[in-house]
Design a protein around this motif. Structure first.
Motif, PDB file in Angstrom:
ATOM      1  N   LEU A   1      29.102   6.273  40.065  1.00  0.00           N
ATOM      2  CA  LEU A   1      28.743   5.091  38.618  1.00  0.00           C
ATOM      3  C   LEU A   1      29.263   3.865  38.675  1.00  0.00           C
ATOM      4  N   VAL A   2      30.525   3.666  38.840  1.00  0.00           N
ATOM      5  CA  VAL A   2      30.895   2.172  38.987  1.00  0.00           C
ATOM      6  C   VAL A   2      30.427   1.408  40.066  1.00  0.00           C
ATOM      7  N   ASP A   3      30.301   2.007  41.032  1.00  0.00           N
ATOM      8  CA  ASP A   3      29.549   1.407  42.471  1.00  0.00           C
ATOM      9  C   ASP A   3      28.223   1.068  42.024  1.00  0.00           C
ATOM     10  N   MET A   4      27.317   1.863  41.298  1.00  0.00           N
ATOM     11  CA  MET A   4      25.928   1.612  41.010  1.00  0.00           C
ATOM     12  C   MET A   4      26.028   0.564  40.048  1.00  0.00           C
ATOM     13  N   ALA A   5      26.932   0.608  38.897  1.00  0.00           N
ATOM     14  CA  ALA A   5      26.885  -0.545  37.868  1.00  0.00           C
ATOM     15  C   ALA A   5      27.280  -2.049  38.571  1.00  0.00           C
ATOM     16  N   ALA A   6      27.917  -2.138  39.641  1.00  0.00           N
ATOM     17  CA  ALA A   6      28.028  -3.238  40.225  1.00  0.00           C
ATOM     18  C   ALA A   6      28.608  -4.425  39.129  1.00  0.00           C
ATOM     19  N   GLY A   7      29.857  -3.999  38.523  1.00  0.00           N
ATOM     20  CA  GLY A   7      30.537  -4.810  37.792  1.00  0.00           C
ATOM     21  C   GLY A   7      30.208  -5.010  36.262  1.00  0.00           C
ATOM     22  N   LEU A   8      29.061  -4.194  35.938  1.00  0.00           N
ATOM     23  CA  LEU A   8      28.484  -3.945  34.759  1.00  0.00           C
ATOM     24  C   LEU A   8      29.338  -3.136  33.671  1.00  0.00           C
ATOM     25  N   PRO A   9      29.410  -3.276  32.396  1.00  0.00           N
ATOM     26  CA  PRO A   9      30.017  -2.298  31.907  1.00  0.00           C
ATOM     27  C   PRO A   9      29.523  -0.873  31.785  1.00  0.00           C
ATOM     28  N   LEU A  10      30.016   0.371  32.105  1.00  0.00           N
ATOM     29  CA  LEU A  10      29.350   1.498  32.238  1.00  0.00           C
ATOM     30  C   LEU A  10      28.461   1.856  31.155  1.00  0.00           C
ATOM     31  N   GLY A  11      28.911   1.653  29.826  1.00  0.00           N
ATOM     32  CA  GLY A  11      28.122   2.241  28.639  1.00  0.00           C
ATOM     33  C   GLY A  11      26.820   1.471  28.634  1.00  0.00           C
ATOM     34  N   PRO A  12      26.702   0.220  28.849  1.00  0.00           N
ATOM     35  CA  PRO A  12      25.278  -0.383  28.674  1.00  0.00           C
ATOM     36  C   PRO A  12      24.405   0.062  29.903  1.00  0.00           C
ATOM     37  N   PHE A  13      25.262   0.180  31.093  1.00  0.00           N
ATOM     38  CA  PHE A  13      24.456   0.349  32.246  1.00  0.00           C
ATOM     39  C   PHE A  13      23.948   1.675  32.244  1.00  0.00           C
ATOM     40  N   ILE A  14      24.578   2.802  31.766  1.00  0.00           N
ATOM     41  CA  ILE A  14      23.954   4.023  31.729  1.00  0.00           C
ATOM     42  C   ILE A  14      22.717   4.268  30.605  1.00  0.00           C
ATOM     43  N   LEU A  15      22.878   3.418  29.489  1.00  0.00           N
ATOM     44  CA  LEU A  15      22.139   3.339  28.673  1.00  0.00           C
ATOM     45  C   LEU A  15      20.800   2.707  29.328  1.00  0.00           C
ATOM     46  N   HIS A  16      20.898   1.646  29.937  1.00  0.00           N
ATOM     47  CA  HIS A  16      19.824   0.936  30.643  1.00  0.00           C
ATOM     48  C   HIS A  16      19.165   2.023  31.440  1.00  0.00           C
ATOM     49  N   ARG A  17      19.733   2.650  32.566  1.00  0.00           N
ATOM     50  CA  ARG A  17      19.283   3.559  33.303  1.00  0.00           C
ATOM     51  C   ARG A  17      18.438   4.675  32.874  1.00  0.00           C
ATOM     52  N   ALA A  18      19.279   5.177  31.818  1.00  0.00           N
ATOM     53  CA  ALA A  18      18.479   6.329  30.930  1.00  0.00           C
ATOM     54  C   ALA A  18      17.329   5.858  30.229  1.00  0.00           C
ATOM     55  N   LEU A  19      17.409   4.816  29.662  1.00  0.00           N
ATOM     56  CA  LEU A  19      16.050   4.488  28.779  1.00  0.00           C
ATOM     57  C   LEU A  19      15.039   3.415  29.602  1.00  0.00           C
ATOM     58  N   SER A  20      15.436   3.322  30.909  1.00  0.00           N
ATOM     59  CA  SER A  20      14.659   2.531  31.959  1.00  0.00           C
ATOM     60  C   SER A  20      14.720   1.136  31.271  1.00  0.00           C
ATOM     61  N   SER A  21      13.586   0.535  30.957  1.00  0.00           N
ATOM     62  CA  SER A  21      13.540  -0.868  30.729  1.00  0.00           C
ATOM     63  C   SER A  21      13.400  -1.266  29.088  1.00  0.00           C
ATOM     64  N   ASP A  22      13.577  -0.230  28.272  1.00  0.00           N
ATOM     65  CA  ASP A  22      13.407  -0.431  26.930  1.00  0.00           C
ATOM     66  C   ASP A  22      14.751  -1.392  26.358  1.00  0.00           C
ATOM     67  N   LEU A  23      15.756  -1.272  27.044  1.00  0.00           N
ATOM     68  CA  LEU A  23      16.972  -2.211  26.615  1.00  0.00           C
ATOM     69  C   LEU A  23      17.115  -3.296  27.914  1.00  0.00           C
ATOM     70  N   PRO A  24      17.538  -4.418  27.389  1.00  0.00           N
ATOM     71  CA  PRO A  24      17.844  -5.409  28.446  1.00  0.00           C
ATOM     72  C   PRO A  24      19.040  -5.042  29.199  1.00  0.00           C
ATOM     73  N   LEU A  25      18.869  -5.461  30.528  1.00  0.00           N
ATOM     74  CA  LEU A  25      20.332  -5.331  31.144  1.00  0.00           C
ATOM     75  C   LEU A  25      21.391  -5.933  30.733  1.00  0.00           C
ATOM     76  N   PRO A  26      22.530  -5.366  30.557  1.00  0.00           N
ATOM     77  CA  PRO A  26      23.704  -6.069  30.254  1.00  0.00           C
ATOM     78  C   PRO A  26      24.146  -7.188  31.090  1.00  0.00           C
ATOM     79  N   ARG A  27      24.809  -8.099  30.337  1.00  0.00           N
ATOM     80  CA  ARG A  27      25.227  -9.336  31.244  1.00  0.00           C
ATOM     81  C   ARG A  27      26.473  -8.983  32.019  1.00  0.00           C
ATOM     82  N   VAL A  28      26.855  -9.364  33.230  1.00  0.00           N
ATOM     83  CA  VAL A  28      27.781  -9.203  34.132  1.00  0.00           C
ATOM     84  C   VAL A  28      29.089  -9.868  33.579  1.00  0.00           C
ATOM     85  N   ARG A  29      30.275  -9.187  33.601  1.00  0.00           N
ATOM     86  CA  ARG A  29      31.395  -9.499  33.302  1.00  0.00           C
ATOM     87  C   ARG A  29      32.023 -10.075  34.641  1.00  0.00           C
ATOM     88  N   ARG A  30      32.484 -11.101  35.111  1.00  0.00           N
ATOM     89  CA  ARG A  30      32.890 -11.416  36.293  1.00  0.00           C
ATOM     90  C   ARG A  30      34.456 -11.762  36.315  1.00  0.00           C
TER      91      ARG A  30
END
Length: 125
Positions: free
Chosen positions: A24-53
């Protein structure tokens, strides 16, 4: 004036094997896991979270040493004085001036090396 109440939220805790977590961490590619999982689970209903670099400091001792050198050097003040004199045309280029500039360059180079080390980056120079 009262603040409007935030909509109620719920917390979801997920237990998983370490391998799944790392995947999951690899798939998220730097995104916070919670918002990433929500985005993947709910498809495109939610905006993709911003990346924290922002990466953590890799070597705190080197970072502290760098900050100490920077504070002790008076480098910013000295470079400002040299720039002012150069702009006015009153900077005499004498052996002492050249030695001071060489010293400033070596100090800046040392600080760059320490900063690269402290941040855990690869030195390209």
């Amino acid at each position: 004036m009262k603040k409007p109440k935030a909509p109620p939220t719920r917390t979801l805790t997920i237990r998983m094997a370490l391998e799944l977590y790392e995947r999951l961490v690899d798939m998220a590619a730097g995104l916070p896991l919670g918002p990433f999982i929500l985005h993947r689970a709910l498809s495109s209903d939610l905006p993709l979270p911003r990346v924290r670099r922002r990466k953590p400091i890799a070597d705190h001792a080197a970072y502290a040493k760098l900050l100490g050198k920077l504070g002790d050097s008076g480098l910013a003040s000295n470079l400002n004085q040299l720039a002012r004199q150069a702009n006015l045309g009153t900077l005499p280029v004498m052996p002492e001036t050249e030695a001071a500039l060489q010293y400033a360059c070596s100090q800046i180079s040392d600080m760059r090396r320490l900063l690269v080390q402290a941040l855990g980056l690869e030195d390209e120079a």
